[in-house]
Scaffold this motif. Sequence first.
Motif, PDB file in Angstrom:
ATOM      1  N   ASN A 233       1.209  -3.920  -0.024  1.00  0.00           N
ATOM      2  CA  ASN A 233       0.572  -5.116   0.016  1.00  0.00           C
ATOM      3  C   ASN A 233       0.939  -6.355  -1.017  1.00  0.00           C
ATOM      4  N   GLY A 234       2.029  -6.586  -1.332  1.00  0.00           N
ATOM      5  CA  GLY A 234       2.399  -7.384  -2.075  1.00  0.00           C
ATOM      6  C   GLY A 234       3.015  -8.606  -1.838  1.00  0.00           C
ATOM      7  N   TYR A 235       3.102  -9.792  -2.609  1.00  0.00           N
ATOM      8  CA  TYR A 235       3.690 -10.833  -2.205  1.00  0.00           C
ATOM      9  C   TYR A 235       4.403 -11.283  -3.407  1.00  0.00           C
ATOM     10  N   ALA A 236       4.886 -12.454  -3.566  1.00  0.00           N
ATOM     11  CA  ALA A 236       5.748 -13.152  -4.714  1.00  0.00           C
ATOM     12  C   ALA A 236       5.097 -13.471  -5.849  1.00  0.00           C
ATOM     13  N   LEU A 237       3.698 -13.578  -5.477  1.00  0.00           N
ATOM     14  CA  LEU A 237       2.919 -13.953  -6.861  1.00  0.00           C
ATOM     15  C   LEU A 237       1.997 -12.672  -7.049  1.00  0.00           C
ATOM     16  N   SER A 238       2.281 -11.450  -6.838  1.00  0.00           N
ATOM     17  CA  SER A 238       1.151 -10.610  -7.271  1.00  0.00           C
ATOM     18  C   SER A 238       1.342  -9.918  -8.636  1.00  0.00           C
ATOM     19  N   SER A 239       2.433 -10.213  -9.241  1.00  0.00           N
ATOM     20  CA  SER A 239       2.519  -9.670 -10.853  1.00  0.00           C
ATOM     21  C   SER A 239       1.721 -10.368 -11.616  1.00  0.00           C
ATOM     22  N   PRO A 240       0.887  -9.495 -12.425  1.00  0.00           N
ATOM     23  CA  PRO A 240       0.133  -9.955 -13.625  1.00  0.00           C
ATOM     24  C   PRO A 240       0.924 -10.754 -14.638  1.00  0.00           C
ATOM     25  N   MET A 241       2.151 -10.536 -14.801  1.00  0.00           N
ATOM     26  CA  MET A 241       2.780 -11.278 -15.785  1.00  0.00           C
ATOM     27  C   MET A 241       3.447 -12.453 -15.390  1.00  0.00           C
ATOM     28  N   THR A 242       3.776 -12.486 -14.019  1.00  0.00           N
ATOM     29  CA  THR A 242       4.159 -13.998 -13.494  1.00  0.00           C
ATOM     30  C   THR A 242       3.452 -14.706 -12.703  1.00  0.00           C
ATOM     31  N   GLY A 243       2.509 -13.978 -12.063  1.00  0.00           N
ATOM     32  CA  GLY A 243       1.790 -14.424 -10.756  1.00  0.00           C
ATOM     33  C   GLY A 243       0.098 -14.684 -11.285  1.00  0.00           C
ATOM     34  N   PHE A 244      -0.593 -14.419 -10.194  1.00  0.00           N
ATOM     35  CA  PHE A 244      -2.118 -14.484 -10.440  1.00  0.00           C
ATOM     36  C   PHE A 244      -2.442 -13.377 -11.251  1.00  0.00           C
ATOM     37  N   GLN A 245      -3.680 -13.783 -12.283  1.00  0.00           N
ATOM     38  CA  GLN A 245      -4.076 -12.855 -13.079  1.00  0.00           C
ATOM     39  C   GLN A 245      -5.255 -11.906 -12.591  1.00  0.00           C
ATOM     40  N   ASN A 246      -6.127 -12.431 -11.687  1.00  0.00           N
ATOM     41  CA  ASN A 246      -7.209 -11.612 -11.206  1.00  0.00           C
ATOM     42  C   ASN A 246      -6.738 -10.715 -10.395  1.00  0.00           C
ATOM     43  N   THR A 247      -6.936  -9.493 -10.501  1.00  0.00           N
ATOM     44  CA  THR A 247      -6.616  -8.217  -9.499  1.00  0.00           C
ATOM     45  C   THR A 247      -6.858  -8.490  -8.246  1.00  0.00           C
ATOM     46  N   GLY A 248      -8.321  -9.221  -8.035  1.00  0.00           N
ATOM     47  CA  GLY A 248      -8.483  -9.263  -6.674  1.00  0.00           C
ATOM     48  C   GLY A 248      -7.788 -10.525  -5.853  1.00  0.00           C
ATOM     49  N   LEU A 249      -6.787 -10.853  -6.564  1.00  0.00           N
ATOM     50  CA  LEU A 249      -5.991 -11.912  -5.830  1.00  0.00           C
ATOM     51  C   LEU A 249      -4.429 -11.509  -5.698  1.00  0.00           C
ATOM     52  N   GLN A 250      -4.197 -10.326  -6.301  1.00  0.00           N
ATOM     53  CA  GLN A 250      -2.683  -9.791  -6.376  1.00  0.00           C
ATOM     54  C   GLN A 250      -2.547  -8.996  -5.173  1.00  0.00           C
ATOM     55  N   SER A 251      -3.516  -8.369  -4.472  1.00  0.00           N
ATOM     56  CA  SER A 251      -3.384  -7.609  -3.463  1.00  0.00           C
ATOM     57  C   SER A 251      -4.643  -7.248  -2.858  1.00  0.00           C
ATOM     58  N   SER A 252      -4.789  -6.688  -1.758  1.00  0.00           N
ATOM     59  CA  SER A 252      -6.111  -6.248  -1.054  1.00  0.00           C
ATOM     60  C   SER A 252      -6.776  -5.043  -1.790  1.00  0.00           C
ATOM     61  N   LEU A 253      -7.985  -5.278  -2.395  1.00  0.00           N
ATOM     62  CA  LEU A 253      -8.724  -4.058  -3.057  1.00  0.00           C
ATOM     63  C   LEU A 253      -9.478  -3.319  -2.123  1.00  0.00           C
ATOM     64  N   THR A 254      -9.243  -3.327  -0.709  1.00  0.00           N
ATOM     65  CA  THR A 254      -9.679  -2.324   0.105  1.00  0.00           C
ATOM     66  C   THR A 254      -8.980  -0.929   0.229  1.00  0.00           C
ATOM     67  N   LYS A 255      -7.676  -1.012  -0.695  1.00  0.00           N
ATOM     68  CA  LYS A 255      -6.954   0.138  -0.948  1.00  0.00           C
ATOM     69  C   LYS A 255      -7.313   0.755  -2.172  1.00  0.00           C
ATOM     70  N   PRO A 256      -6.994   2.072  -2.223  1.00  0.00           N
ATOM     71  CA  PRO A 256      -7.178   2.592  -3.502  1.00  0.00           C
ATOM     72  C   PRO A 256      -6.236   1.948  -4.525  1.00  0.00           C
ATOM     73  N   ALA A 257      -6.425   2.342  -6.202  1.00  0.00           N
ATOM     74  CA  ALA A 257      -5.704   1.811  -6.879  1.00  0.00           C
ATOM     75  C   ALA A 257      -5.402   2.932  -8.114  1.00  0.00           C
ATOM     76  N   PRO A 258      -4.782   3.836  -7.806  1.00  0.00           N
ATOM     77  CA  PRO A 258      -4.756   4.892  -9.010  1.00  0.00           C
ATOM     78  C   PRO A 258      -3.531   4.468  -9.788  1.00  0.00           C
ATOM     79  N   GLY A 259      -3.542   4.934 -11.213  1.00  0.00           N
ATOM     80  CA  GLY A 259      -2.753   4.573 -12.052  1.00  0.00           C
ATOM     81  C   GLY A 259      -1.407   5.016 -11.705  1.00  0.00           C
ATOM     82  N   ARG A 260      -0.597   4.709 -12.860  1.00  0.00           N
ATOM     83  CA  ARG A 260       0.933   5.361 -12.578  1.00  0.00           C
ATOM     84  C   ARG A 260       0.997   6.694 -13.014  1.00  0.00           C
ATOM     85  N   GLY A 261       1.656   7.516 -11.997  1.00  0.00           N
ATOM     86  CA  GLY A 261       1.542   8.805 -12.116  1.00  0.00           C
ATOM     87  C   GLY A 261       2.550   9.557 -11.149  1.00  0.00           C
ATOM     88  N   ILE A 262       2.474  10.735 -11.004  1.00  0.00           N
ATOM     89  CA  ILE A 262       3.709  11.402 -10.295  1.00  0.00           C
ATOM     90  C   ILE A 262       3.584  11.118  -8.666  1.00  0.00           C
TER      91      ILE A 262
END
Length: 433
Positions: free
Chosen positions: A209-238
């Motif tokens: 569910n990403g697009y060209a402006l999804s990155s917090p370093m080069t795109g939008f800063q608000n997480t709610g505008l980076q991708s849909s928050l109807t999906k879970p968002a676990p941290g980086r793991g295995i």
Amino acid sequence: MTDRCKSWIVGAILLAATSATAPDARAQTQTDSAAASATYSGYRQTPTLEGPDGVVTQLDEGDVRTQPVLSFPKVEAFFQPFFDWKARINKDYGLKLQFSYQVLYQGTNEDVPYTSSTAGRAQIQGAWTLVDRGGKNPGLLTFRLENRYTIDSEIPPSQFGFQFGSLTPTGGGFSDFGFAWTELAWRQTLMDGKFKFIVGKISATSWYNGYALSSPMTGFQNTGLQSSLTKPAPGRGIGGGIGYQFNPNFVMVAGVHDANAKTADNPFDTIHLKEFYYSTEFRWYTTTPDRSKWDQVRVQFWYQDPLEEKGTPAGYGMTFAASHLFQDRYMPFILGGISNGEASTFQRDLIAGLGIGFDTVHRTASDVLGVAVGWGDPYAPQLREQYTAEAFYRFQLVQRVAITPSVQYVKNPSANPNRDDAWLWGLRARVTF
């Protein structure tokens, strides 16, 4: 934090560059020569299924030469031996490296405990091709070591918006966990590029569910505008995933991720719980594969196991995303999702916006304006629907340094029924080497 660290107010917008595939050796040599002149260390674009925050994507995009507002030829000449060294280790050993530093400041005039927050994020990342280097089925070891920390602030930007009741972090990607390996994974291509898989410590969010402006370093800063928050968002793991290209314009990506993972923690601390986040996403590249970053339609289906220790029931849902680049300048986009709501921030949301590349006096489409508006409906009945908006302008100040001022507006913060709205502004900077 030392004054020297505080002075690193730096950043970079590094737009994607694609490499042509030549039919003969002479054409290939010409392609390589053109790529080298357009890049710092001669990195050629590596096809990837990950979004703009991925290691492989950032390595290649970060090597693209950009035309800045200010030019200092003597400074560039001073740093060129470093990029020549990067080119040599890539040629001799298949190792690509990137060093970057980014900082984010956010402030507000709202009546909250902390009216400003600043954090830094230093990264060393790389991709080491150990199998079939230069062939159609390469195998890569990718890695990213980070240090995220606050700078003279009581809270990091990732928590800044929570003060006035926002359900969506206003400073995504800028937390305060210190040093951590945030990626260590093996990526393998098979079947002449049609089939790919990845396994290791990886992101569970940047693939879907990403697009060209999804990155917090080069795109939008608000997480709610980076991708849909109807999906879970676990941290980086295995986790692990596969990608299969049915034809040049139709791709499927599927993955399994540790649903309890925390980015800064040991990934083996939670994998034994055997509670997973499962995802399958179908992608249609509406023009040509080399424009897939912009011209795309995505539909994702996901399921998450119940998380017993957290008391979170099982969740399921779907998301979608679509964008298209018109005249190599205007990129409207829309995304959103729906779920049973119990495993995610929202049960329904919708985001729409526009990215515009701007000509400047001596540059062509080097600056980017991003504007987006989002709506989210939380699962809990006591929480009200929230509206979020953000606008940013990203410009290349000097080579490898970009500056991005921004402003955000939150209407009806879900977790604070006593507040009607809130404003905040930000200044982000990024430098890459």
